[in-house]
Design an enzyme around this catalytic site. Structure first.
Site, PDB file in Angstrom:
ATOM      1  N   ASP A   1     -10.933   6.545 -48.866  1.00  0.00           N
ATOM      2  CA  ASP A   1     -10.003   7.651 -48.730  1.00  0.00           C
ATOM      3  C   ASP A   1      -8.881   7.208 -47.796  1.00  0.00           C
ATOM      4  O   ASP A   1      -9.024   6.250 -47.040  1.00  0.00           O
ATOM      5  CB  ASP A   1     -10.732   8.868 -48.161  1.00  0.00           C
ATOM      6  CG  ASP A   1      -9.905  10.134 -48.250  1.00  0.00           C
ATOM      7  OD1 ASP A   1      -8.893  10.123 -48.976  1.00  0.00           O
ATOM      8  OD2 ASP A   1     -10.259  11.106 -47.584  1.00  0.00           O
TER       9      ASP A   1
ATOM     10  N   THR B   1      -6.842   9.531 -45.622  1.00  0.00           N
ATOM     11  CA  THR B   1      -6.905  10.281 -44.377  1.00  0.00           C
ATOM     12  C   THR B   1      -8.272  10.100 -43.726  1.00  0.00           C
ATOM     13  O   THR B   1      -9.299  10.347 -44.348  1.00  0.00           O
ATOM     14  CB  THR B   1      -6.648  11.774 -44.614  1.00  0.00           C
ATOM     15  OG1 THR B   1      -5.419  11.915 -45.317  1.00  0.00           O
ATOM     16  CG2 THR B   1      -6.580  12.517 -43.299  1.00  0.00           C
TER      17      THR B   1
ATOM     18  N   ASP C   1     -14.804  11.377 -45.495  1.00  0.00           N
ATOM     19  CA  ASP C   1     -15.177  12.232 -44.369  1.00  0.00           C
ATOM     20  C   ASP C   1     -15.077  13.714 -44.705  1.00  0.00           C
ATOM     21  O   ASP C   1     -15.568  14.548 -43.947  1.00  0.00           O
ATOM     22  CB  ASP C   1     -14.302  11.925 -43.150  1.00  0.00           C
ATOM     23  CG  ASP C   1     -12.820  12.190 -43.410  1.00  0.00           C
ATOM     24  OD1 ASP C   1     -12.460  12.459 -44.574  1.00  0.00           O
ATOM     25  OD2 ASP C   1     -12.030  12.129 -42.446  1.00  0.00           O
TER      26      ASP C   1
END
Length: 804
Positions: A303, A305, A539
């Site tokens: 990912d 971010t 996350d």
């Protein structure tokens, strides 16, 4: 419902009520980890099949009164002690990290909300919920703010389910959007989470290709042991014409080296040491095979971010694009940030920059979700305000959307603040959208992201950046990190639905934006369908399904509780740069276990072959009436060989650095290398023994010389196999090999050790025969390893360049 019950449902239990429920046992007393207890660890390492075999043989030797030959019994103690110590170290490390990385539900008690450990939740507790929170016990929803719960981990249903007041909340599911609260109706072993959490966080040795391969090898060895053992027993007890004591000693000496006593131990130790080493880097390994699995990974899906960029962002600019004054825009943004009880990174940045929000009372709230890419709050006469992706809320071809895209191309995160013409909770929301401002957020690229990506590139591990953000913004970050393909990021809204077509795109592209959670999952599946071993990092709650489906799920420690629950590895320090150390640890484990497996299996092969040949020749003496052939070695001899050509060197080699990417075919490679080596050693040792054997009428001195001759031959070739397995050589490996050679030279040179081990190398002719047979064995082993290794590509995993 009484007024008292109403207060309990809104303010939570009192301290007295909690204490009473704990006394009554109405508490969520489920073990936080499914780790083995200390007693289980001790039992598992003491009562093993190998220890049982060695124990029986030890008793037989003790019966003969030859206590010196019972030295191999130390293997039982060593195997047990080393295994127990290492697993206890790993357990202590894991338990400590599990406490650090534990997700704690927020519980209302005495009118205040505070986090508590999951095992302190009691019946009737009021538990607050926000995006990414895992539901730890079964309950009933009592508050719902557009609450959506994903139950896919329980039911397989991919779509989140809207939850209204009175609906059931199942433990093991998680919040995908919205907020709310629920009352615990089932706790402890009554709740579904009792089973789910046990499986999600188990420290286990199962589902490992390495261990499965070793189990396969052990099954083969077990079948070989039966006929070899029967032949040896018959020859020693009925054909050799030795005394029963000498016959039993020879039988035990033949059977003990057939057992690969340290192979399983070395595997467990290597894994356990890996867990401890990674624990020092704040890496929680929730499933032990994940260390091995990540070493086999050839694609990492990351990912943007929180992985390539820092979690936190800062508000850079509020750029008006309508007729609303900037002061009013900032007031609206402050109000929306203050109204969000569980802000994501973007809202948190706005709240930090605009802390003094007006106390406006929302009339409706639409929480952010990864599927729709916007959130909203209605304030009655003050309007219906939306905050989300410009290219989703607006026509992608509009001037404002193009401006947002240009800003995103600079690596900035851009949100659109807009007004809607209907309540944000309407079925057809957002309706007609009127742009008001572009909210520009600055996101900082992690300083360790570039070297981490360069490491994976050097290791021929492909990186796929998969993000829900605007594709141009994602591409800008990827390009700044030097990732190939970042300059032409793919908008996931244009991706094909078919798995085969999607896999074709993934084969050629590296950077993807505007990816929905279901698309992340599909992308992982498409990569795996092409034979890739996929690791997924994430996350956020939108990463859960992809993490679950990937071969290895890696969650950030600051991520949502749901991601940490389904991931096999949790990076508690939130550093993407920790992954190379995990990969390196896995490669060390796999490569070194393959090395030491060659040592142990070579010993098993030559022991079985030597027992067969000596036994068959000995049995044949009864049919063809020639002198019987007893086994040449004593138990003390095989103990000496095992400790200093295999046991100690294997333990040291199992902990050495090793950076080569793991390959499949562990069993095939090990057997193709160990079997020829074992056959050569067994053959040349038998030939040397035949040269030195003087028949049934030989004196005890001549028999000792014959056994010594065979032992010298065996040691020469066995040490050479150790040298080949240890390649590439460096100073400490050369010292290790030289140490083994020096140890054996001392044994043969010092009178006390010669007497103790019953060695007699004084016959120059026989010693020359032994050295000659050993030299022939070295040539044959080297030729076999050159052909199978260099020509067939079956050398054990070893780095081309190794640090000392």
């Amino acid at each position: 419902m009484s007024s008292t019950e109403q207060v309990a449902r809104t303010s939570g239990l009192t301290a007295d009520e909690v204490a009473q429920r704990m006394r009554d046992g109405r508490v969520n007393d489920v073990p936080e980890r499914a780790a083995r207890s200390v007693s289980d660890i001790v039992k598992a390492n003491v009562f093993t099949r190998i220890n049982a075999i060695l124990g029986v043989l030890l008793v037989l030797v003790l019966v003969t009164g030859s206590y010196i030959d019972a030295m191999f019994g130390l293997l039982i103690v060593a195997n047990s002690v080393v295994g127990i110590v290492q697993e206890l170290r790993a357990k202590r490390t894991l338990d400590a990290l599990a406490i650090v990385g534990r997700a704690e539900p927020v519980v209302r008690r005495d009118g205040a909300a505070r986090p508590v450990p999951p095992n302190e939740v009691v019946l009737d507790d009021i538990i607050e919920l926000g995006p990414g929170d895992q539901i730890v016990v079964d309950g009933e929803v009592i508050e719902s703010g557009q609450l959506e719960i994903d139950e896919s981990l329980l039911t397989g249903e991919a779509d989140p389910i809207d939850k209204a007041v009175g609906d059931r909340a199942m433990s093991g599911s998680y919040v995908s959007a919205g907020s709310g609260a629920y009352r615990a109706t089932k706790v402890g072993r009554d709740a579904y989470a009792a089973k789910l959490s046990a499986e999600a966080s188990k420290f286990t040795l199962v589902n490992s290709e390495l261990r499965s391969g070793i189990d396969t090898i052990l099954k083969v060895i077990t079948w070989l042991l039966i006929p070899a053992g029967l032949v040896t027993i018959y020859n020693q007890l009925f054909s050799s014409h030795q005394s029963w004591r000498d016959a039993l000693d020879g039988m035990v000496a033949a059977l003990v080296p057939m057992v690969p006593e340290g192979l399983v131990l070395m595997t467990s130790v290597a894994f356990a040491v890996g867990v401890v080493r990674l624990g020092r880097r704040q890496c929680l390994v929730q499933e032990l095979p994940a260390i091995e699995g990540l070493a086999r990974v050839d694609v990492v899906c990351a990912d943007k971010t929180g992985t390539l960029t820092e979690n936190g962002m800062t508000l850079s600019e509020v750029r008006a694009v309508g007729d609303v004054p900037e002061d009013r825009l900032r007031e609206v943004l402050a109000a929306m940030a203050a109204a969000d009880p569980r802000p994501n990174a973007s809202i948190a940045a706005i709240a930090e920059a605009l802390p003094d929000g007006p106390a406006w009372e929302p009339t409706a709230v639409a929480p952010f979700s990864s599927a729709k890419k916007w959130s909203g709050v209605s304030y009655g006469e003050r309007g219906n305000w939306l905050l989300g992706a410009p290219d989703v809320l607006l026509d992608a071809g509009s001037e404002i959307a193009r401006t947002a895209q240009d800003l995103g191309g600079q690596g900035l995160r851009v949100l659109l603040l807009a007004r809607g013409d209907r309540g944000v909770d309407a079925a057809d929301a957002p309706g007609t959208v009127t742009p008001a401002a572009l909210v520009v957020l600055d996101q900082k690229v992690r300083p360790d992201a570039r070297p981490t990506l360069e490491y994976f590139a050097d290791q021929q591990v492909a990186i796929k950046v998969i993000s829900g953000d605007n594709a141009v913004s994602v591409g800008a970050v990827a390009t700044s990190l030097g990732l190939p393909g970042g300059d032409h990021a793919v908008d996931a809204r244009t991706l094909p639905d078919g798995a085969a077509d999607l896999a074709d795109v993934l084969d050629h592209e590296t950077t993807f934006g505007r990816v929905r959670p279901d698309q992340k999952r599909a992308m992982v599946g498409a990569l795996r369908s092409r034979g890739h071993t996929v690791a997924m990092t994430g996350d956020g709650v939108n990463d859960v399904l992809a993490l679950k489906d990937a071969d290895i799920g890696v969650a950030m420690g600051s991520g949502s509780p749901a991601t940490r629950a389904v991931a096999q590895i949790v990076l508690l320090d939130n550093r993407f740069a920790t992954l190379p150390y995990v990969v390196g640890e896995g490669r060390r484990v796999i490569g070194n276990i393959e090395r030491v497996s060659n040592l142990f299996l070579t010993k098993t092969v030559y022991s079985v072959l030597l027992a067969f040949t000596v036994g068959i020749v000995g049995i044949g003496s009864q049919v063809f009436h020639y002198d019987p052939l007893p086994y040449p070695f004593l138990p003390r001899h095989v103990t000496m060989v095992a400790w200093f050509t295999i046991g100690i060197p294997a333990f040291i080699l199992s902990l050495a650095p090793n950076n080569e990417r793991a390959r499949t075919g562990f069993v095939r490679r090990v057997l193709r290398l160990a079997v020829p080596s074992g056959v050569v050693i067994g053959t040349v040792t038998f030939v040397a023994y035949l040269f030195a054997y003087r028949g049934a009428e030989a004196s005890e001195e001549q028999q000792v010389r014959a056994g010594t001759t065979a032992l010298i031959t065996l040691l020469i070739v066995a040490v050479w196999v150790l040298a080949i397995v240890a390649r590439p050589w460096n100073w400490w490996k050369i010292l290790l090999i030289a140490g083994s050679v020096a140890f054996y030279l001392v044994l043969f040179a010092v009178p006390f050790t010669r007497h103790f081990f019953r060695l007699d190398p004084s016959d120059v002719a026989l010693t020359s025969v032994a050295v000659g047979c050993g030299a022939i064995g070295i040539v044959l082993v080297t030729a076999a390893w050159w052909y199978l290794g260099e020509r067939r590509g079956l050398l054990p995993s070893a780095p081309a360049v190794e640090k000392s």
